[in-house]
Design a protein around this motif. Structure first.
Motif, PDB file in Angstrom:
ATOM      1  N   UNK A 136       0.807  -1.218   0.000  1.00 47.23           N
ATOM      2  CA  UNK A 136       0.000   0.000   0.000  1.00 47.23           C
ATOM      3  C   UNK A 136       0.836   1.261   0.000  1.00 47.23           C
ATOM      4  N   UNK A 137       2.144   1.089  -0.071  1.00 44.65           N
ATOM      5  CA  UNK A 137       3.053   2.231  -0.104  1.00 44.65           C
ATOM      6  C   UNK A 137       2.836   3.043  -1.392  1.00 44.65           C
ATOM      7  N   UNK A 138       2.830   4.361  -1.308  1.00 45.93           N
ATOM      8  CA  UNK A 138       2.529   5.210  -2.467  1.00 45.93           C
ATOM      9  C   UNK A 138       3.574   5.046  -3.566  1.00 45.93           C
ATOM     10  N   UNK A 183      -8.713   0.400   2.173  1.00 45.88           N
ATOM     11  CA  UNK A 183      -9.090   1.823   2.105  1.00 45.88           C
ATOM     12  C   UNK A 183      -7.893   2.718   1.784  1.00 45.88           C
ATOM     13  N   UNK A 184      -6.722   2.382   2.339  1.00 47.30           N
ATOM     14  CA  UNK A 184      -5.534   3.203   2.088  1.00 47.30           C
ATOM     15  C   UNK A 184      -5.181   3.225   0.608  1.00 47.30           C
ATOM     16  N   UNK A 185      -5.315   2.085  -0.048  1.00 48.34           N
ATOM     17  CA  UNK A 185      -5.027   2.009  -1.483  1.00 48.34           C
ATOM     18  C   UNK A 185      -6.046   2.827  -2.266  1.00 48.34           C
ATOM     19  N   UNK A 186      -7.301   2.736  -1.896  1.00 51.14           N
ATOM     20  CA  UNK A 186      -8.343   3.497  -2.614  1.00 51.14           C
ATOM     21  C   UNK A 186      -8.101   4.995  -2.492  1.00 51.14           C
ATOM     22  N   UNK A 187      -7.611   5.425  -1.326  1.00 51.00           N
ATOM     23  CA  UNK A 187      -7.336   6.854  -1.136  1.00 51.00           C
ATOM     24  C   UNK A 187      -6.148   7.307  -1.977  1.00 51.00           C
ATOM     25  N   UNK A 188      -5.134   6.454  -2.064  1.00 52.19           N
ATOM     26  CA  UNK A 188      -3.871   6.865  -2.691  1.00 52.19           C
ATOM     27  C   UNK A 188      -3.877   6.745  -4.210  1.00 52.19           C
ATOM     28  N   UNK A 189      -4.503   5.702  -4.739  1.00 48.20           N
ATOM     29  CA  UNK A 189      -4.427   5.439  -6.179  1.00 48.20           C
ATOM     30  C   UNK A 189      -4.980   6.597  -7.003  1.00 48.20           C
ATOM     31  N   UNK A 190      -6.101   7.148  -6.574  1.00 48.14           N
ATOM     32  CA  UNK A 190      -6.706   8.241  -7.336  1.00 48.14           C
ATOM     33  C   UNK A 190      -5.838   9.476  -7.412  1.00 48.14           C
ATOM     34  N   UNK A 191      -4.918   9.622  -6.437  1.00 48.01           N
ATOM     35  CA  UNK A 191      -4.055  10.808  -6.425  1.00 48.01           C
ATOM     36  C   UNK A 191      -2.838  10.663  -7.325  1.00 48.01           C
ATOM     37  N   UNK A 192      -2.540   9.455  -7.731  1.00 49.26           N
ATOM     38  CA  UNK A 192      -1.351   9.234  -8.568  1.00 49.26           C
ATOM     39  C   UNK A 192      -1.620   9.796  -9.963  1.00 49.26           C
ATOM     40  N   UNK A 193      -0.741  10.666 -10.408  1.00 47.48           N
ATOM     41  CA  UNK A 193      -0.949  11.362 -11.675  1.00 47.48           C
ATOM     42  C   UNK A 193      -1.100  10.384 -12.843  1.00 47.48           C
ATOM     43  N   UNK A 194      -2.157  10.568 -13.597  1.00 41.77           N
ATOM     44  CA  UNK A 194      -2.384   9.774 -14.802  1.00 41.77           C
ATOM     45  C   UNK A 194      -3.065   8.443 -14.573  1.00 41.77           C
ATOM     46  N   UNK A 195      -3.268   8.042 -13.304  1.00 41.19           N
ATOM     47  CA  UNK A 195      -3.827   6.722 -13.031  1.00 41.19           C
ATOM     48  C   UNK A 195      -5.254   6.604 -13.567  1.00 41.19           C
ATOM     49  N   UNK A 208     -13.282   3.005  -7.005  1.00 39.70           N
ATOM     50  CA  UNK A 208     -12.647   4.299  -6.732  1.00 39.70           C
ATOM     51  C   UNK A 208     -13.625   5.459  -6.794  1.00 39.70           C
ATOM     52  N   UNK A 209     -14.746   5.280  -7.500  1.00 35.33           N
ATOM     53  CA  UNK A 209     -15.714   6.384  -7.663  1.00 35.33           C
ATOM     54  C   UNK A 209     -16.463   6.703  -6.379  1.00 35.33           C
ATOM     55  N   UNK A 210     -16.306   5.891  -5.343  1.00 39.16           N
ATOM     56  CA  UNK A 210     -16.931   6.214  -4.064  1.00 39.16           C
ATOM     57  C   UNK A 210     -16.342   7.469  -3.447  1.00 39.16           C
ATOM     58  N   UNK A 211     -15.192   7.885  -3.983  1.00 36.94           N
ATOM     59  CA  UNK A 211     -14.575   9.149  -3.577  1.00 36.94           C
ATOM     60  C   UNK A 211     -14.986  10.215  -4.598  1.00 36.94           C
TER      61      UNK A 211
END
Length: 844
Positions: free
Chosen positions: A293-295, A326-338, A364-367
């Protein structure tokens, strides 16, 4: 040394290869080094690298040749060569599999191993064909073992292929490494040493692939070079398929850490294997997932979304597996271009990757932030879901996002078809102020598409928008700008004409609005008035005082307002009556001429000149004002300064030609002289040759008016100011009213006092043929004018002799087709002049 050099050389294509010209270290290779032709095959064809499929096909051909020659050798050791041939024939199925799967097999490591195999097979071919070979059995054993080593390289390079294929390679590789030819022949010390070395090499390869311990795997994963790392990955994959990863044999936490570090720096083939292994490790193991789950790790996996099909598919699958956290769901959307890449994969051709991308996007759309980012990437499903069923704040956020997004027409169409228009209208009608504003702004963005305008009209929003514009409530004033912009878009549809009162309501708001709203209303009114079936609406608008409301805006300092007012005036002026022209006083006319003179916009100039060309030609007061305003030299200057073919320029030329009709009227010879003085005639000739159909008609009409007084003008002192019109410009006119106008102009050259000179002039410029041709295509009125002209031209014997025969065929044909008595009578006169018919003929 030569052999080593050759083994490192890839196969290439060189045409016209000459053995004598090949050198090594400055010496002829064949003579100084003793290298046979078979060792030089790998140097042949070095210009263009072969593609993989062709390369493998050459290998198959070479294999067949080697096997064939081995069955019929030049020297008498048939048993050894026959056994060798049987081994070589086993290459064919392997090479066929490679060729059939060339897309996934064409990788540098595989190609390198195949190049090595080609070298060895080429040497085998040359050896078998040799008739004077020392120790042939030892040599053929050497080549068999070399083939085994090369096949071992292929086995290591083929980590990603099926197990069956690797087993096929491994079996043949063992056979080649262990083969012995010659039965019970005594072994020399050198041959014993060679056997020991070959067995050692074979065992090393087997140990690399089979007998590595778990500790060795970790060590090779962490510190091994490229080949060692590849073997370690293969072993780890075998552990995974055997269920040993979950048994505690290997420290998974250490494996994950090592694989992550190698993921960013290894080759593509190894990246794919790493992601597959990580996906296998993560499956159902929440503890291990936490370690992933590391960014930085997630960012490395996201990079694989941009790579080839297989790697992309595995990367999506891994991210989907990790999205439980949950940590992965929060982080993945922030990664540029994902999210952009996930949307691309969703719309791609790989069904497996597309399905997994859809699942991941849904999670991911729950965010809400992710939903907005997906919309930016062109995936609107989550946004529309929040717009329909979200809380009020989420609806406002989504509508605001829609208003700010730069949308393609396709995206706007998709949103309209998926119900966004109806949802936003409902939000506008029932929501509070902030909801209304965000909904209107979003609708404004979507309303630039015609299909969405029809949906808007269907919701009945027009009445609500007008009601909003009439509102004086201060809190609603911020809504007026988007409301008026939407009305301007709706007005482009003819469906708005169903409600005849819309234009009147807009007119009443014109001077009660801010500049922005005023601009939108002017735009809307112009759209309504410009519809082809809006003549009744235009009449009503003028009756309700539209001209009085709009004319003062000609002095507007805000250019956009003035331009839109000019456009509306131009549209309304198309069917002006003399009574309505009274609203254009001297001040207004000077304002319009000043705009023509000073504006830098062609569209403004076109609208302004268009208004002037629509004013009744017979109004002498208007003509006098325009003369005093020096309009003519301004128009001539405009024509001389531009040469564009744009629609705006075309409209401007049509209007200039229309104004020229006013200044060339045949009833005012002084005005005609003034026009000639200012260069109107060359201007009209230019318009006649390069303008639209309307432009040509108007130019020809103006020239015809000038020509009607050409005789009397020649007698005046200013005759030099009335130059002759180049008649060749008329012959380019082919159809419609332009033809009639052109003939009217030309017919003035055949007036009683000058008819003979005029006839000669027309004939000299090839006009007779053009006039005869008009008889075949023109209407009765045009034909009658053409016949009148021909009757005069054929009075001259020279023209009668030259063109009579050509004309009589058309004339007789015309009589046979027409029953109009006037036309028949005129044809008779022409035939009589041609001396083909008596003037008194009762037939005509």
């Amino acid at each position: 040394m030569v052999r080593a050099h050759l083994r490192m050389t890839s196969p290439y294509n060189i045409p016209n290869f000459s053995l004598e010209t090949l050198t090594f270290q400055g010496q002829p290779l064949e003579k100084e080094v003793g290298c046979s032709y078979s060792l030089l095959v790998v140097l042949i064809n070095m210009k263009n690298k072969r593609n993989f499929s062709e390369f493998v096909s050459e290998l198959i051909t070479l294999t067949d040749e080697v096997a064939s020659f081995a069955k019929n050798p030049e020297i008498e050791i048939e048993d050894a060569f026959t056994e060798f041939a049987m081994l070589v024939e086993k290459f064919a199925p392997i090479f066929n599999d490679l060729r059939d799967n060339s897309t996934i097999m064409d990788k540098p490591a595989i190609r390198k191993s195949l190049e090595s195999l080609m070298n060895e097979l080429s040497q085998a071919k040359a050896l078998i064909r040799s008739s004077s070979l020392k120790e042939p059995i030892n040599r053929i054993e050497d080549i068999a073992h070399d083939l085994g080593r090369s096949l071992g390289m292929l086995l290591v390079a083929s980590l990603e292929v099926s197990t069956d294929f690797r087993e096929k390679i491994g079996t043949l590789q063992k056979q080649l490494m262990s083969v012995r030819f010659g039965g019970n022949m005594s072994l020399t010390s050198s041959s014993i040493s060679r056997v020991v070395n070959e067995v050692k090499v074979g065992r090393e390869i087997e140990e690399e692939l089979i007998n590595v311990t778990s500790d060795d795997v970790l060590l090779q994963l962490k510190n091994g070079d490229a080949e060692e790392f590849a073997v370690a990955l293969l072993r780890l994959k075998n552990f995974s398929s055997g269920g040993k990863l979950d048994s505690g044999v290997i420290n998974l936490e250490a494996v994950v850490f090592i694989l992550f570090n190698r993921l960013c720096s290894c080759k593509a083939v190894n990246r794919l294997t790493i992601i597959q292994l990580l996906r296998s490790i993560a499956l159902g193991n929440d503890v291990t997932k936490e370690k992933m789950a590391n960014i930085e790790f997630l960012s490395a996996v996201v990079k694989s979304l941009t790579r080839d099909t297989e790697e992309r598919r595995e990367a999506v699958g891994l991210l989907l597996e990790l999205s439980d956290l949950p940590a992965v769901r929060r982080k993945v959307g922030r990664i540029q271009g994902c999210l952009v890449m996930l949307v691309c994969i969703l719309n791609g051709v790989d069904p497996v990757a597309s399905r997994d991308a859809a699942k991941l996007l849904d999670i991911l759309s729950n965010n809400t932030q992710n939903a907005l980012l997906m919309a930016e990437a062109g995936y609107f499903g989550p946004l529309l879901k929040y717009l329909n069923k979200g809380c009020d704040m989420n609806k406002i956020v989504m509508a605001t996002a829609l208003s700010r997004l730069v949308l393609t027409d396709h995206s706007k169409l998709t949103l309209g078809q998926d119900g966004a228009i109806e949802t936003l209208v409902k939000m506008f009608n029932s929501g509070k102020l902030e909801s209304k504003l965000s909904a209107l702004n979003a609708l404004q963005n979507l309303s630039s598409l015609t299909e969405n305008v029809q949906l808007l009209i269907g919701t009945g929003i027009v009445g609500s928008l007008l009601q909003l514009l009439f509102s004086v409530t201060s809190v609603l004033m911020t809504l007026r700008e988007p409301a008026s912009a939407i009305l301007a878009r709706i007005a482009e549809s003819e469906n708005v004409l169903v409600d005849q009162g819309v234009a009147h309501q807009m007119l009443s708001l014109l001077h009660l609005s801010s500049p922005v709203v005023q601009g939108h209303l002017l735009e809307a009114l112009n759209s309504i008035a410009a519809h082809p079936c809006a003549s009744k609406v235009r009449r009503k608008m003028k009756e309700k005082g539209a001209l009085q409301l709009i004319l003062p805006l000609l002095k507007e300092t805000k250019i956009k307002i003035r331009s839109k007012a000019l456009n509306l005036l131009h549209t309304l002026s198309e069917d002006l009556t003399d009574e309505l022209t009274a609203h254009f006083d001297e001040t207004h006319l000077f304002d319009i001429v000043n705009i023509v003179l000073s504006s830098t916009s062609d569209s403004e100039k076109a609208a302004a000149v268009g208004i002037l060309s629509n004013l009744p030609v017979g109004d002498k007061k208007v003509t006098d004002v325009l003369k005093r305003a020096n309009l003519l030299p301004i128009l001539v200057s405009i024509m001389d300064s531009g040469n564009s073919n744009s629609p705006t320029r075309s409209s401007l030329m049509e209007s200039i030609a229309g104004v020229a009709i006013r200044f060339t009227t045949s009833s005012d010879k002084k005005l005609q002289l003034l026009s000639a003085k200012h260069g109107v005639i060359p201007l009209l000739v230019k318009l006649l040759s390069s303008g639209s159909a309307i432009t040509k008609f108007r130019a020809a009409t103006a020239l015809a008016q000038l020509s009607q007084n050409s005789l009397s003008l020649r007698r005046t002192r200013k005759s030099r100011q009335v130059p002759f019109v180049p008649l060749s410009k008329y012959w380019k006119i082919r159809m419609g009213k332009q033809v009639e106008a052109a003939l009217n102009a030309l017919s003035t050259l055949l007036q009683d006092e000058i008819w003979e000179r005029g006839a000669n002039c027309i004939a000299k410029l090839s006009g007779v043929q053009a006039i005869v041709n008009i008889l075949e295509a023109g209407d009765v009125k045009v034909q009658e004018k053409a016949l009148w002209m021909l009757e005069r031209i054929f009075r001259v014997e020279e023209h009668r002799t030259k063109y009579g025969e050509f004309a009589q065929v058309v004339l007789i044909d015309l009589v046979a087709q027409r029953s109009d008595s006037r036309l028949r009578s005129t044809v008779a006169k022409v035939l009589a002049v041609l001396e083909l018919l008596l003037v008194q003929s009762s037939y005509f």
